[in-house]
Motif scaffolding. Structure first.
Motif, mmCIF file in Angstrom:
data_model
loop_
_atom_site.group_PDB
_atom_site.id
_atom_site.type_symbol
_atom_site.label_atom_id
_atom_site.label_comp_id
_atom_site.label_asym_id
_atom_site.label_seq_id
_atom_site.Cartn_x
_atom_site.Cartn_y
_atom_site.Cartn_z
ATOM 1 N N ASN A 158 0.712 -0.952 -0.157
ATOM 2 C CA ASN A 158 -0.220 0.234 0.572
ATOM 3 C C ASN A 158 0.639 1.426 0.311
ATOM 4 N N LYS A 159 -0.027 2.049 -0.198
ATOM 5 C CA LYS A 159 1.088 3.628 -0.095
ATOM 6 C C LYS A 159 1.923 3.568 -1.578
ATOM 7 N N ILE A 160 1.921 3.005 -2.486
ATOM 8 C CA ILE A 160 2.242 2.301 -3.732
ATOM 9 C C ILE A 160 1.959 3.138 -5.194
ATOM 10 N N PRO A 161 2.051 4.377 -4.988
ATOM 11 C CA PRO A 161 0.956 4.743 -6.175
ATOM 12 C C PRO A 161 1.528 3.962 -7.879
ATOM 13 N N LEU A 162 0.182 4.192 -8.390
ATOM 14 C CA LEU A 162 0.936 3.358 -9.614
ATOM 15 C C LEU A 162 1.428 3.797 -10.935
ATOM 16 N N PRO A 163 2.880 4.102 -10.803
ATOM 17 C CA PRO A 163 3.285 4.442 -12.139
ATOM 18 C C PRO A 163 3.297 5.089 -13.257
ATOM 19 N N GLU A 164 3.056 6.681 -12.904
ATOM 20 C CA GLU A 164 2.662 6.987 -14.735
ATOM 21 C C GLU A 164 3.362 6.225 -14.795
ATOM 22 N N GLY A 165 1.979 6.621 -16.624
ATOM 23 C CA GLY A 165 2.711 5.310 -17.800
ATOM 24 C C GLY A 165 2.001 4.857 -17.953
ATOM 25 N N SER A 166 1.474 3.372 -16.852
ATOM 26 C CA SER A 166 0.816 2.690 -16.772
ATOM 27 C C SER A 166 -0.161 2.314 -17.249
ATOM 28 N N ARG A 167 -0.074 1.760 -18.066
ATOM 29 C CA ARG A 167 -1.184 0.871 -19.126
ATOM 30 C C ARG A 167 -2.056 0.330 -18.201
ATOM 31 N N THR A 168 -3.065 0.590 -18.333
ATOM 32 C CA THR A 168 -4.241 0.191 -17.476
ATOM 33 C C THR A 168 -5.757 -0.460 -18.360
#
Length: 449
Positions: free
Chosen positions: A77-87
């Motif tokens: 927890n408390k680790i944001p999804l990295p920018e640029g991740s494809r969802t």
């Protein structure tokens, strides 16, 4: 008249911390889930369904990306999804869908969540940690403009109302809606399970699963409220079914129900999850709609990491090669050749752990004392072995038993292989201390069961 030629709508009904055995389809006798049970019987019931990371943020990263937490970097927890991740939102956006997210996100590091941290969803009515912004009768989320929105009603009902408004608005075009509840997760600052007022005490002292009967924890205090929350969630599921039916969308709308992880009520460690046990990792999962109607009960083992590719495949969207799970659609056609007879689980925060669960056995390892805040480690020690055929509620730990030495060796090799396949560095697993097994015996045919 339903439009059979258009792309199917997709609705994800996502609960938080819901055990598989809260449902009638899995034997719960309290009648909590008639809508889920009907969905499981008329659609597709994934009978053996598991999370691959029993904690909120990492599990959600798996669902959104189709990648293991150690691959995305969201291993706790408390680790944001990295920018640029494809969802999922990006893939559905590219396919011409209107995408919407309502409820709990838990993949950012702030409230409200900036547009860059919303995983590509176009419509937004959510909070990162919903348990921090709201309570059961004080539902507070944020809109596309990051304006605070207080929704009326019990929190489950409030989010469901918002979802029905979204469905109604977007009914003429294909949409992908992710409806993410906090319930039946506890309200953190109270360490309590606040059910709707009408269900207060209604389920207290009723039926208790065998693991909680044996191990206790805080289930006597909180299980009744937990069940009341499950009951209201199922009523909300029924309202989604009714809304879709009333708009003549049932034949072109896929609805998936699942949860991020289960709940062991402080029996396995000092909190509610973050362990390899069925109570933490096994979740209720069913799908209904085009391609899934009347497909029956699927008994193969399915992991949360398989859900993203399944939804894309069902919508006719190419599954990205980098996704680490597999679409379950071949299982619906009873094409089972090559499907794994195990699921792989990563554990974090309470300690670094790894587990493999087959149709018969559960084998788990943990990091040495002191190793916690890292995605993985290079040395583990054997911690658990359960025979799920003889002991489905995992009350007898067989690790180290001489009688189960061959089983342990096979499972150890399988687990090490799965760790490498998930992209982790090769590791060493130290053997548990040997124990005499007395009357227990394992035949040669059982070793690889």
């Amino acid at each position: 008249m339903a439009n059979q030629s258009r792309q199917p709508n997709v609705i994800v009904f996502f609960t938080d911390q819901q055990r598989w055995d809260t449902t009638g389809a899995h034997g719960n006798p309290l009648g909590l889930t008639p809508n889920f049970d009907r969905m499981a019987s008329r659609g597709t019931h994934l009978y053996h369904s598991f999370t691959c990371q029993p904690v909120c943020g990492p599990a959600r990263s798996v669902f959104q990306t189709g990648l293991y937490p150690t691959t995305t970097g969201c291993f706790r927890n408390k680790i944001p999804l990295p920018e640029g991740s494809r969802t999922l939102a990006h893939y559905f956006n590219d396919a011409g869908y209107q995408t919407g997210y309502i409820g709990k996100w838990h993949l950012a590091d702030e409230n409200p969540v900036p547009e860059s941290g919303r995983g590509g969803y176009k419509y937004w009515l959510a909070a990162n940690a919903l348990e921090s912004t709201s309570e059961s009768y004080d539902a507070v989320v944020f809109d596309n403009d990051n304006e605070r929105v207080k929704l009326p009603g019990y929190r489950v009902d409030a989010l469901t109302d918002a979802a029905i408004r979204f469905i109604d608005k977007e009914q003429d075009n294909p949409f992908f809606l992710f409806l993410s509840f906090l319930e039946p997760h506890h309200q953190n600052h109270r360490d309590d399970y606040p059910s709707p007022d009408v269900y207060t005490e209604a389920y207290t002292g009723r039926w208790t699963p065998p693991d909680l009967t044996a191990l206790g924890g805080n289930s006597a205090q909180n299980l009744g409220g937990y069940y009341g929350m499950v009951k209201r969630l199922d009523e909300a599921l029924g309202r989604i079914f009714d809304a879709v039916k009333s708009l003549d969308l049932a034949e072109e709308t896929i609805i998936l129900f699942t949860s991020d992880h289960g709940c062991h009520f402080k029996t396995r460690n000092s909190e509610y999850k973050r362990s390899c046990h069925e109570s933490s990792i096994r979740v209720p999962t069913a799908v209904i709609g085009p391609g899934f109607d009347s497909r029956g009960q699927i008994r193969e083992l399915v992991s949360l990491i398989d859900i993203a590719p399944t939804l894309l495949d069902a919508a006719g969207i190419e599954v990205p090669a980098q996704m680490q799970g597999r679409s379950i659609l071949p299982l619906l056609r009873r094409e089972t050749e090559g499907w794994r007879d195990d699921v792989y689980v990563q554990i974090s925060e309470d300690g670094i752990g790894r587990a493999i669960r087959t149709s018969r056995w559960k084998y788990a390892v943990a990091s040495l004392e002191g190793a916690k805040d890292a995605p993985s480690t290079d040395i583990y020690e054997e911690r658990y072995l359960y025979d799920l055929q003889a002991d489905p509620y995992e009350l007898t730990n067989l690790i180290g038993f001489e009688s189960h030495r061959d089983v342990t060796a096979v499972l150890k090799e399988r687990l090490l292989r799965r760790m490498v396949e998930a992209g982790e560095a090769p590791a060493t697993i130290n053997a548990a201390e040997s124990k005499q097994s007395r009357q227990r015996r394992v035949s040669a045919s059982e070793v690889r069961a």
